[in-house]
Write an enzyme that holds these catalytic residues in place. Structure first.
Site, PDB file in Angstrom:
ATOM      1  N   TYR A 142       0.820  -1.209   0.000  1.00 19.95           N
ATOM      2  CA  TYR A 142       0.000   0.000   0.000  1.00 19.95           C
ATOM      3  C   TYR A 142       0.859   1.267   0.000  1.00 19.95           C
ATOM      4  O   TYR A 142       0.410   2.316  -0.459  1.00 19.95           O
ATOM      5  CB  TYR A 142      -0.904   0.039   1.240  1.00 19.95           C
ATOM      6  N   LYS A 193       3.191 -15.200   1.699  1.00 23.47           N
ATOM      7  CA  LYS A 193       3.366 -15.925   0.432  1.00 23.47           C
ATOM      8  C   LYS A 193       4.859 -16.207   0.290  1.00 23.47           C
ATOM      9  O   LYS A 193       5.510 -15.820  -0.691  1.00 23.47           O
ATOM     10  CB  LYS A 193       2.784 -15.076  -0.727  1.00 23.47           C
ATOM     11  N   ASP A 225      -2.932 -18.235  -0.122  1.00 22.12           N
ATOM     12  CA  ASP A 225      -3.923 -18.959  -0.934  1.00 22.12           C
ATOM     13  C   ASP A 225      -4.554 -20.085  -0.112  1.00 22.12           C
ATOM     14  O   ASP A 225      -5.773 -20.280  -0.103  1.00 22.12           O
ATOM     15  CB  ASP A 225      -3.315 -19.474  -2.247  1.00 22.12           C
ATOM     16  N   ASP A 249      -6.213  -7.086   4.076  1.00 22.17           N
ATOM     17  CA  ASP A 249      -7.388  -6.447   3.479  1.00 22.17           C
ATOM     18  C   ASP A 249      -8.305  -7.518   2.881  1.00 22.17           C
ATOM     19  O   ASP A 249      -9.514  -7.541   3.126  1.00 22.17           O
ATOM     20  CB  ASP A 249      -6.940  -5.453   2.397  1.00 22.17           C
ATOM     21  N   ASP A 253     -12.087  -9.264   4.576  1.00 24.23           N
ATOM     22  CA  ASP A 253     -13.402  -9.261   3.912  1.00 24.23           C
ATOM     23  C   ASP A 253     -13.958 -10.680   3.855  1.00 24.23           C
ATOM     24  O   ASP A 253     -15.149 -10.914   4.072  1.00 24.23           O
ATOM     25  CB  ASP A 253     -13.299  -8.731   2.469  1.00 24.23           C
TER      26      ASP A 253
HETATM   27  C1  IPM Z   1     -10.334  -1.289   4.326  1.00 20.55           C
HETATM   28  C2  IPM Z   1     -10.609  -0.631   2.988  1.00 20.55           C
HETATM   29  C3  IPM Z   1      -9.458   0.304   2.624  1.00 20.55           C
HETATM   30  C4  IPM Z   1      -8.198  -0.547   2.543  1.00 20.55           C
HETATM   31  C5  IPM Z   1      -9.661   1.129   1.362  1.00 20.55           C
HETATM   32  C6  IPM Z   1     -10.940   1.895   1.385  1.00 20.55           C
HETATM   33  C7  IPM Z   1      -8.493   2.049   1.120  1.00 20.55           C
HETATM   34  O1  IPM Z   1     -10.834  -1.588   2.016  1.00 20.55           O
HETATM   35  O2  IPM Z   1     -10.208  -0.559   5.340  1.00 20.55           O
HETATM   36  O3  IPM Z   1     -10.265  -2.515   4.403  1.00 20.55           O
HETATM   37  O4  IPM Z   1      -7.918  -1.133   1.490  1.00 20.55           O
HETATM   38  O5  IPM Z   1      -7.487  -0.604   3.538  1.00 20.55           O
HETATM   39 MN    MN Z   2     -10.906  -3.642   2.762  1.00 22.73          MN
END
Ligand code: IPM
Ligand code: MN
Length: 363
Positions: A142, A193, A225, A249, A253
């Site tokens: 990032y 990885k 993975d 990240d 999710d």
């Molecule tokens: C998160 C979001 C952010 C990230 C984005 C909005 C920059 O997806 O907080 O997980 O990738 O960190």
């Molecule tokens: Mn995110």
């Protein structure tokens, strides 16, 4: 009476509506638990681009630095996709994390009994899930340099980012994970990885080195993975997951969906000195913005993390968690959580009011 100064960043999309609900919940708690709380709203993200042409104005950043905690809703909208990268809402968020030195992002994933049927996975798979993702937040790909786009000599363009980690960055986030595990089931799984990437090989070596000092913690490593697959195959195997910025990240999710909806997952971003930022894991969901159908619970749970970690209002945090569980147990759901016809669908504001009623009835 203790007084807490909070900066509220409502941001974009569903941000303002879930913020409004969360604000009311916090005001109710402050009356019941006798503390004073000021929530000062500042421009941030796309809404700030409209006002100032800057997703993170200096004034907002300074106010955040001088607060007790920052409560953030969500940022981003496809309409800013064509702006230069540094002017986009996401760049404001990354800069906020970086300027405040918030290197550790804590994302707890816990199954709420009432929501066991809302997950897309079978009950037996998710029943005992109780894990925390510890995501490194101010390094990795990032932020790595060099990055950008260039025209190549052979013609055509080339774009690149750099995944990079320094020893101190890995060591400090690893310590956070091991220390969290000490208070839990004493297991850390580090995700990388290392079979392909040098930076991951280094990550693995450093984590192993730091892990040697925590003799009572069981440390394991998984390739990302495989980890993505294990999270849906047998998620209860995880206690603390330690990982870098990009993998964290993605994995968080995925882990969010174990709970039934990404609308349920809170997070805390913490550093060594500055105030922390408390924000839901989900995004700004522009497609459902302004329709009063967004699930505010991830933000309300982020406020609970703020009460507990930053403001030391543990009793208020506990009451809030309980009020959410009671509301769900009675069958009230925002549309993302509906799993059978006996449940009652509510809007964003309505579920907020129900949670407030529950808080009041706990007294
Ligand atoms: C998160 C979001 C952010 C990230 C984005 C909005 C920059 O997806 O907080 O997980 O990738 O960190
Ligand atoms: Mn995110």
């Amino acid at each position: 009476m203790t007084s807490h100064k909070i900066i509220l960043l409502s941001g974009d999309g569903i941000g303002p509506e879930i913020s409004m609900v969360t604000k009311k919940v916090l005001e109710t708690l402050s009356q019941i638990f006798s503390f004073s709380i000021s929530l000062e709203e500042k421009p941030f993200g796309g809404s700030s681009i409209e006002l100032t042409n800057n997703p993170l104005p200096e004034e907002t950043l300074e106010s955040c630095k001088n607060s007790d905690a920052v409560l953030l809703a969500a940022i981003g909208d496809p309409k800013y996709d064509n702006l230069a990268r540094e002017l986009r809402p996401e760049s404001g968020l990354l800069r906020l994390r970086s300027e405040l030195g918030l290197f550790s992002n804590i994302r707890p994933v816990k199954i709420r009994e009432a929501l066991i049927d809302s997950s897309s996975l079978k009950k037996e798979i998710i029943r005992n899930v109780d894990l925390i993702v510890v995501r490194e937040l101010t390094g990795g790909i990032y932020f790595g340099q060099p990055k950008g786009r260039i025209n190549t000599e052979e013609g055509g363009e080339r774009a690149f980012n750099t995944m990079t980690y320094s020893q101190f960055e890995i060591d400090r986030i690893a310590k956070i994970a091991f220390e969290l595990a000490e208070k839990r089931r004493k297991k850390v799984c580090s995700i990388d990885k290392a079979n392909v990437l040098d930076v991951s090989q280094f990550w693995r070596e450093r984590v192993t080195n730091i892990g040697n000092k925590y003799t009572d913690i069981e440390l394991s490593h998984q390739y990302v993975d495989n980890a993505a697959m294990q999270l849906v195959r047998q998620p209860e195997q995880f206690d603390v997951i330690l990982t870098g910025n990009l993998f964290g990240d993605i994995i968080s999710d995925e882990a969010a969906m174990l709970t039934g909806s990404i609308g349920m997952l809170p997070s805390a971003s913490l550093g060594a000195r500055n105030p922390g930022v408390f924000e839901p894991v989900h995004g700004s969901a522009p497609d459902i913005a302004g329709k009063n159908i967004a699930n505010p619970i991830a933000m309300i749970l982020s406020a609970a993390m703020m009460l507990k970690i930053a403001l030391k209002e543990e009793k208020a945090a506990e009451a809030l968690e309980k009020a959410i569980d009671n509301t769900l147990a009675k069958g009230f759901r925002t549309v993302d959580l509906i799993s059978n016809p006996s449940q009652q669908e509510c809007g964003c504001r309505e579920i907020g009011e129900l949670i407030i009623q529950e808080i009041k009835s706990l007294e």
